[in-house]
Write a protein that holds these residues in place. Sequence first.
Motif, PDB file in Angstrom:
ATOM      1  N   GLU A   1       0.863  -1.176   0.000  1.00  0.00           N
ATOM      2  CA  GLU A   1       0.000   0.000   0.000  1.00  0.00           C
ATOM      3  C   GLU A   1       0.895   1.220   0.000  1.00  0.00           C
ATOM      4  O   GLU A   1       1.915   1.248   0.684  1.00  0.00           O
ATOM      5  N   GLU A   2       0.524   2.252  -0.781  1.00  0.00           N
ATOM      6  CA  GLU A   2       1.298   3.486  -0.829  1.00  0.00           C
ATOM      7  C   GLU A   2       0.491   4.633  -0.263  1.00  0.00           C
ATOM      8  O   GLU A   2      -0.721   4.722  -0.460  1.00  0.00           O
ATOM      9  N   PHE A   3       1.193   5.518   0.443  1.00  0.00           N
ATOM     10  CA  PHE A   3       0.585   6.704   1.025  1.00  0.00           C
ATOM     11  C   PHE A   3       1.441   7.899   0.624  1.00  0.00           C
ATOM     12  O   PHE A   3       2.641   7.922   0.887  1.00  0.00           O
ATOM     13  N   ASN A   4       0.837   8.892  -0.022  1.00  0.00           N
ATOM     14  CA  ASN A   4       1.542  10.098  -0.452  1.00  0.00           C
ATOM     15  C   ASN A   4       1.252  11.222   0.526  1.00  0.00           C
ATOM     16  O   ASN A   4       0.095  11.580   0.739  1.00  0.00           O
ATOM     17  N   ILE A   5       2.308  11.770   1.116  1.00  0.00           N
ATOM     18  CA  ILE A   5       2.166  12.850   2.077  1.00  0.00           C
ATOM     19  C   ILE A   5       2.846  14.089   1.500  1.00  0.00           C
ATOM     20  O   ILE A   5       4.051  14.079   1.228  1.00  0.00           O
ATOM     21  N   GLN A   6       2.067  15.148   1.280  1.00  0.00           N
ATOM     22  CA  GLN A   6       2.618  16.392   0.754  1.00  0.00           C
ATOM     23  C   GLN A   6       3.512  17.044   1.796  1.00  0.00           C
ATOM     24  O   GLN A   6       3.206  17.043   2.983  1.00  0.00           O
ATOM     25  N   ASN A   7       4.613  17.627   1.358  1.00  0.00           N
ATOM     26  CA  ASN A   7       5.510  18.355   2.234  1.00  0.00           C
ATOM     27  C   ASN A   7       5.020  19.791   2.309  1.00  0.00           C
ATOM     28  O   ASN A   7       5.350  20.605   1.474  1.00  0.00           O
ATOM     29  N   LYS A   8       4.242  20.110   3.330  1.00  0.00           N
ATOM     30  CA  LYS A   8       3.611  21.424   3.456  1.00  0.00           C
ATOM     31  C   LYS A   8       4.619  22.529   3.706  1.00  0.00           C
ATOM     32  O   LYS A   8       4.357  23.672   3.395  1.00  0.00           O
ATOM     33  N   LEU A   9       5.776  22.205   4.272  1.00  0.00           N
ATOM     34  CA  LEU A   9       6.770  23.243   4.532  1.00  0.00           C
ATOM     35  C   LEU A   9       7.230  23.915   3.243  1.00  0.00           C
ATOM     36  O   LEU A   9       7.529  25.089   3.231  1.00  0.00           O
ATOM     37  N   LEU A  10       7.287  23.180   2.161  1.00  0.00           N
ATOM     38  CA  LEU A  10       7.720  23.758   0.891  1.00  0.00           C
ATOM     39  C   LEU A  10       6.695  24.731   0.318  1.00  0.00           C
ATOM     40  O   LEU A  10       7.030  25.601  -0.453  1.00  0.00           O
ATOM     41  N   PHE A  11       5.451  24.590   0.725  1.00  0.00           N
ATOM     42  CA  PHE A  11       4.385  25.403   0.140  1.00  0.00           C
ATOM     43  C   PHE A  11       3.917  26.516   1.054  1.00  0.00           C
ATOM     44  O   PHE A  11       3.080  27.311   0.676  1.00  0.00           O
ATOM     45  N   ASN A  12       4.441  26.625   2.258  1.00  0.00           N
ATOM     46  CA  ASN A  12       4.020  27.641   3.209  1.00  0.00           C
ATOM     47  C   ASN A  12       4.995  28.811   3.156  1.00  0.00           C
ATOM     48  O   ASN A  12       6.098  28.738   3.657  1.00  0.00           O
TER      49      ASN A  12
END
Length: 111
Positions: free
Chosen positions: A97-108
Motif C-alpha cells: 500500500e502506498e501513502f503520499n504525504i505532501q511536504n507542506k513546509l515547501l508550500f508555506n
Amino acid sequence: MAVKIDKNLCNGCGSCKESRCMAVCPGNLLYKNEDNQAKIRDKRECWDCAACVKECPRQAIAMYLPAEVGGRGSTLQAQDFGDKIVWKLKKLDGSIEEFNIQNKLLFNSNL
C-alpha cells in the motif's frame, strides 16, 4: 519496532565518512560496517522516529511495524521527492500500500 537495513541496497552513501542515515539518527545508533554499509548498533535502542527511513536515498532502510499496525513482519519504507514523501507499507502477504504525504513546509510562504 525496529529498522532493518537491506544490505543488497545500501551503499553507505558512497565514500563519505558519515552516511545520511547516520547523520539524522537522534540516538546515534547507526554506523558503517567493514563493507561500508549502514548497520544499527542495537535494535532495542531505536526510537522509532523513522528519520533514517526517510533520509535513505536508496530506500535500503525499512521500519518493522508492530502487529497492531501492520501485522507481524510488515515493513514501512519512504521515498522523499522533495514536495512529497511516498510511504510504502509492505505486508507479509506481499501486497503493498502506498501513502503520499505532501511536504507542506515547501508550500508555506509564511515560514
